[in-house]
Design a protein around this motif. Structure first.
Motif, PDB file in Angstrom:
ATOM      1  N   LEU A 197       0.818  -1.206   0.000  1.00  0.00           N
ATOM      2  CA  LEU A 197       0.000   0.000   0.000  1.00  0.00           C
ATOM      3  C   LEU A 197       0.852   1.257   0.000  1.00  0.00           C
ATOM      4  O   LEU A 197       0.551   2.231  -0.700  1.00  0.00           O
ATOM      5  CB  LEU A 197      -0.925  -0.002   1.222  1.00  0.00           C
ATOM      6  CG  LEU A 197      -2.081  -1.007   1.178  1.00  0.00           C
ATOM      7  CD1 LEU A 197      -2.810  -1.026   2.506  1.00  0.00           C
ATOM      8  CD2 LEU A 197      -3.033  -0.655   0.059  1.00  0.00           C
ATOM      9  N   VAL A 207       0.234   3.889  -3.020  1.00  0.00           N
ATOM     10  CA  VAL A 207      -0.756   4.917  -2.716  1.00  0.00           C
ATOM     11  C   VAL A 207      -0.553   6.181  -3.534  1.00  0.00           C
ATOM     12  O   VAL A 207      -1.506   6.822  -3.974  1.00  0.00           O
ATOM     13  CB  VAL A 207      -0.756   5.230  -1.204  1.00  0.00           C
ATOM     14  CG1 VAL A 207       0.533   5.965  -0.796  1.00  0.00           C
ATOM     15  CG2 VAL A 207      -1.992   6.065  -0.841  1.00  0.00           C
ATOM     16  N   LEU A 260      -8.701  -0.589  -3.142  1.00  0.00           N
ATOM     17  CA  LEU A 260      -8.641   0.787  -2.659  1.00  0.00           C
ATOM     18  C   LEU A 260      -8.612   1.761  -3.827  1.00  0.00           C
ATOM     19  O   LEU A 260      -9.321   2.773  -3.828  1.00  0.00           O
ATOM     20  CB  LEU A 260      -7.408   0.975  -1.777  1.00  0.00           C
ATOM     21  CG  LEU A 260      -7.168   2.374  -1.213  1.00  0.00           C
ATOM     22  CD1 LEU A 260      -8.301   2.771  -0.286  1.00  0.00           C
ATOM     23  CD2 LEU A 260      -5.833   2.426  -0.467  1.00  0.00           C
ATOM     24  N   ARG A 276     -11.592   4.539  -4.562  1.00  0.00           N
ATOM     25  CA  ARG A 276     -11.231   5.958  -4.591  1.00  0.00           C
ATOM     26  C   ARG A 276     -11.486   6.588  -5.960  1.00  0.00           C
ATOM     27  O   ARG A 276     -11.681   7.796  -6.062  1.00  0.00           O
ATOM     28  CB  ARG A 276      -9.758   6.132  -4.213  1.00  0.00           C
ATOM     29  CG  ARG A 276      -9.494   5.956  -2.729  1.00  0.00           C
ATOM     30  CD  ARG A 276      -8.035   6.215  -2.416  1.00  0.00           C
ATOM     31  NE  ARG A 276      -7.799   6.244  -0.978  1.00  0.00           N
ATOM     32  CZ  ARG A 276      -6.585   6.349  -0.430  1.00  0.00           C
ATOM     33  NH1 ARG A 276      -5.515   6.424  -1.213  1.00  0.00           N
ATOM     34  NH2 ARG A 276      -6.447   6.367   0.877  1.00  0.00           N
ATOM     35  N   ASP A 306     -16.274   5.114   1.649  1.00  0.00           N
ATOM     36  CA  ASP A 306     -15.725   4.268   2.716  1.00  0.00           C
ATOM     37  C   ASP A 306     -14.613   3.368   2.178  1.00  0.00           C
ATOM     38  O   ASP A 306     -14.472   2.209   2.590  1.00  0.00           O
ATOM     39  CB  ASP A 306     -16.822   3.394   3.328  1.00  0.00           C
ATOM     40  CG  ASP A 306     -17.894   4.200   4.029  1.00  0.00           C
ATOM     41  OD1 ASP A 306     -17.543   5.219   4.638  1.00  0.00           O
ATOM     42  OD2 ASP A 306     -19.070   3.807   3.966  1.00  0.00           O
ATOM     43  N   GLU A 360     -11.419   3.149   2.569  1.00  0.00           N
ATOM     44  CA  GLU A 360     -10.444   2.576   3.503  1.00  0.00           C
ATOM     45  C   GLU A 360     -11.035   1.405   4.278  1.00  0.00           C
ATOM     46  O   GLU A 360     -10.335   0.425   4.562  1.00  0.00           O
ATOM     47  CB  GLU A 360      -9.936   3.658   4.467  1.00  0.00           C
ATOM     48  CG  GLU A 360      -8.880   4.574   3.887  1.00  0.00           C
ATOM     49  CD  GLU A 360      -9.427   5.544   2.847  1.00  0.00           C
ATOM     50  OE1 GLU A 360     -10.671   5.709   2.782  1.00  0.00           O
ATOM     51  OE2 GLU A 360      -8.628   6.123   2.102  1.00  0.00           O
ATOM     52  N   ALA A 374      -9.375  -2.197   4.158  1.00  0.00           N
ATOM     53  CA  ALA A 374      -8.912  -2.791   5.413  1.00  0.00           C
ATOM     54  C   ALA A 374      -9.515  -4.176   5.611  1.00  0.00           C
ATOM     55  O   ALA A 374      -8.834  -5.110   6.060  1.00  0.00           O
ATOM     56  CB  ALA A 374      -9.274  -1.886   6.585  1.00  0.00           C
TER      57      ALA A 374
END
Length: 308
Positions: free
Chosen positions: A10, A14, A107, A111, A142, A144, A148
């Motif tokens: 990550l 990122v 992710l 996003r 949401d 993240e 997760a």
């Protein structure tokens, strides 16, 4: 707890996520609401000769044909309207060394999506379950929380891909958004389902969902089946991706999110309730630009109720 391997993946990706995200125009409420389950809803992707999305084709230039017969367009939008999207994640033992990459890709997808998209995530191995326990749907904002939850998955066991797809399509039936899609991340193999591929394809053709597939596997993976992934995508007017690296996996998921946001939505009332498969063709009146169009090849019509 998120593993050290996942933190490394990550952290390394990122910044790439931020660079790759293509933000569409601010979301607006579409000019229609899905009030009838009988409507045939077509996700339509239009690109130019370079493969770039073309967002400005007027409604009047589109024509829809159902089994060769022209049908009136009842709903039309090219706005970035919210969708319902299910992430279907392979958590079998073949994914043991790839879950960090999958977490980063999920992710990136969330996003890159419309913040008002309605998302859910299913994980599958020997059985099928929610990847985010206790949350039937989440908003894309949401991201993240979704990532997760995927990061806590412990790959093990066999692969019930077909059962997972049937459950995901059933979940889409209770969605509140007009646009619907699944994003399947798997090697395409199945060795634990009760359902068959034919069951999944038939159910998919009765839905309004596009099924995007992302093949994640090693070359020596005996269970890989990229042909299944191709069949699922082609049957629903979507795309199959076969990334060869973590970066390509991430870019594939961003591209899928962008395509869902950039597409047209066209709906019409089916001319027959005969329970048969109907072939669909969407055409664009030509102009100076050579355009390519992609949509679902067809659907199974509902059957008319039997009169007492």
């Amino acid at each position: 707890m998120v593993s050290t391997f996942t933190r490394i993946v990550l952290a390394g990706l990122v910044s790439a996520v931020a660079a790759l995200i293509v933000l569409a125009a601010p979301a607006q409420e579409p000019s229609f609401r899905a009030t009838s389950s009988e409507l045939v809803v077509l996700p339509v992707i239009v690109t130019d000769h370079r493969g770039v999305f073309v967002p400005d084709v007027a409604r009047e230039r589109f024509s829809v044909f159902d089994n060769g017969r022209p049908v009136p367009i009842e709903i039309f939008t090219n706005q970035d309207s919210p969708a319902t999207v299910g992430l279907v994640i392979d958590a079998s033992s073949s994914m043991r060394n790839k879950m960090g990459e999958v977490q980063a890709a999920a992710l990136a997808f969330a996003r890159s999506s419309n913040p008002e998209d309605e998302l859910f995530a299913l994980r599958f191995n020997d059985d099928v379950d929610d990847a985010v326990p206790g949350r039937k749907f989440l908003l894309a904002e949401d991201a993240e929380a979704i990532a997760a939850a995927i990061g806590t998955l412990k790959p093990d066991g066999q692969t019930a891909l077909y059962d997972a797809l049937l459950e995901a399509l059933e979940r889409l039936g209770s969605a509140t958004r007009a646009r619907k899609a699944l994003v399947v991340i798997s090697d395409g193999g199945d060795n634990a389902s009760q359902a068959k591929l034919a069951d999944v394809l038939a159910r998919a053709r009765r839905s309004n969902a596009a099924i995007y597939t992302v093949g994640v596997f090693d070359r020596d993976d005996d269970d890989r089946n990229p042909g299944v992934l191709k069949s699922l995508a082609e049957a629903t007017g979507a795309l199959r991706f076969l990334p060869q690296s973590p970066g390509e996996l991430l870019r594939a998921c961003v591209q899928i999110a962008h395509e869902i946001r950039s597409g047209y939505t066209i709906g019409y009332v089916p001319p027959d309730k005969d329970g048969a498969f109907h072939r669909v063709r969407v055409a664009i009146q030509p102009d100076s630009r050579p355009l390519t169009l992609r949509t679902r090849p067809g659907y199974f019509a509902a059957k008319a109720p039997v009169q007492p």
